[in-house]
Design an enzyme around this catalytic site. Structure first.
Site, short mmCIF file in Angstrom:
data_model
loop_
_atom_site.label_atom_id
_atom_site.label_comp_id
_atom_site.label_asym_id
_atom_site.label_seq_id
_atom_site.Cartn_x
_atom_site.Cartn_y
_atom_site.Cartn_z
N GLY A 72 0.82 -1.21 0.00
CA GLY A 72 0.00 0.00 0.00
C GLY A 72 0.85 1.25 0.00
O GLY A 72 2.02 1.25 0.43
N GLY A 146 -5.11 -8.42 -6.92
CA GLY A 146 -3.80 -8.07 -7.44
C GLY A 146 -2.83 -9.19 -7.16
O GLY A 146 -3.23 -10.36 -7.03
N ARG A 228 -6.53 -3.03 4.50
CA ARG A 228 -6.33 -1.92 5.42
C ARG A 228 -7.57 -1.81 6.29
O ARG A 228 -8.68 -2.08 5.84
CB ARG A 228 -6.09 -0.60 4.66
CG ARG A 228 -4.72 -0.49 3.99
CD ARG A 228 -3.62 -0.33 5.02
NE ARG A 228 -2.33 -0.04 4.43
CZ ARG A 228 -1.43 -0.96 4.11
NH1 ARG A 228 -1.71 -2.25 4.30
NH2 ARG A 228 -0.26 -0.62 3.60
N HIS A 275 -1.60 -6.63 12.65
CA HIS A 275 -1.02 -6.12 11.39
C HIS A 275 0.35 -6.76 11.14
O HIS A 275 1.38 -6.08 11.02
CB HIS A 275 -0.89 -4.60 11.41
CG HIS A 275 -0.80 -3.99 10.04
ND1 HIS A 275 -1.17 -2.70 9.75
CD2 HIS A 275 -0.37 -4.52 8.85
CE1 HIS A 275 -0.96 -2.44 8.45
NE2 HIS A 275 -0.47 -3.54 7.90
N GLY A 277 0.82 -9.12 8.54
CA GLY A 277 0.81 -9.80 7.25
C GLY A 277 2.15 -9.74 6.54
O GLY A 277 2.53 -10.68 5.83
#
Length: 316
Positions: A72, A146, A228, A275, A277
């Site tokens: 991101g 994606g 997110r 968070h 990942g």
């Protein structure tokens, strides 16, 4: 080429960096390693808050490339308006697919098979048996197809899922099958047993999983968010969780992190990971390979990979 390159990894730990630039190590410390005006290639510190990442950007009057180490780019967007025209912003496609794909499968399996309940029962010295849902024979919907969405599907294949449906911003066809546009999402949601969010955070996806989205999910479905936090409307999700109609596994939340007293911590049927990942042992080898490739391309004036946008360019 004598322009500075700012790296959040010590340059002596990255084998294969091209000669020419002056490499400066900066991982978000209070003091800058050199004058930001001399920086031509800025690699943004990883897993740092947005204000810290954008702090030097207003003084980077000669920067040509901003490279994130995340998929991101939302954490650097506030600083883009301070950059000169023509700066290329690149993301870290190819770095996080393995780690995020692994965690997504871990969250799905842990949620379906009741691993959090087993851990709590172990703490109590209790043998907690019974039947649990399997991932096998489930319909899975990936929202945001994606490179990370593709990596998630790669890891779903051995688990004998019944079907994988794919959704992205625009329609296309892949070797595995069709990718549906976002406009078809309302019709696909009621068919899915597991809904995985792996979209970037944009104005289109902010609040995407709101009350209407969640109400279309079938009873007993699992929502997995590895995108997110603000992609999900937390208030709407809490209403569904508290009713017991759906469950959720969240690697990202809104707010992030939730305050200690936030009801998300105690909502029924939710598994929260902090968070994680991307930050695994797989990160550094892939991040270093990306930086070596990009910087060799930069020094040799070859096209860069993963260019998301160029500042000052028309969006028409």
């Amino acid at each position: 080429m004598t322009a500075d390159v700012w790296l959040p990894i010590p340059p002596d730990e990255i084998e294969g960096l091209p000669e020419g630039p002056d490499y400066r190590f900066w991982d978000g410390g209070e003091d800058f390693p050199a004058d930001p005006a001399d920086c031509a290639f800025y690699v943004v510190p990883y897993m740092k808050p947005s204000p810290l990442c954008v702090r030097p950007m207003g003084r980077m009057s000669n920067v040509q490339v901003v490279q994130t180490l995340s998929a991101g780019i939302d954490h650097v967007e506030p600083g883009l308006g301070h950059l000169p025209a023509g700066v290329r912003l690149c993301n870290a496609r190819g770095v996080h697919e393995a780690s995020t794909g692994e965690l997504t499968l871990a969250l799905i399996l842990a949620s379906l098979r009741g691993i959090p309940d087993f851990v709590r029962a172990q703490d109590r010295g209790e043998w907690l048996g019974g039947f649990r849902p399997a991932l096998a024979d489930k319909n899975v919907l990936i929202v945001g197809y994606g490179s990370i969405g593709e990596a998630i599907e790669d890891r779903l294949v051995p688990f004998e899922v019944a079907r994988v449906a794919r959704v992205a911003r625009s329609e296309r066809t892949t070797a595995r099958g069709p990718v549906h546009p976002l406009t078809e999402l309302p019709a696909l949601l009621p068919e899915a047993d597991v809904v995985i969010l792996s979209t970037p955070l944009t104005e289109t996806t902010r609040g995407l999983a709101g009350a209407d989205f969640l109400s279309r999910m079938k009873d007993g479905a699992l929502l997995v968010n590895v995108a997110r936090g603000p992609v999900v409307d937390t208030k709407a999700l809490l209403a569904e969780l508290e009713s017991g109609r759906i469950t959720a596994a969240l690697d990202v939340t809104d707010p992030e992190p939730p305050a200690r007293e936030h009801p998300l911590w105690r909502a029924p049927g939710v598994l929260i990971s902090p968070h994680v990942g991307g930050p695994t042992s797989a990160f550094f080898p892939r991040a270093k390979r990306l930086l070596v490739d990009q910087l060799n391309r930069y020094v040799n004036r070859e096209p860069l990979r993963n260019v998301i946008l160029t500042t000052g360019a028309s969006t028409d």
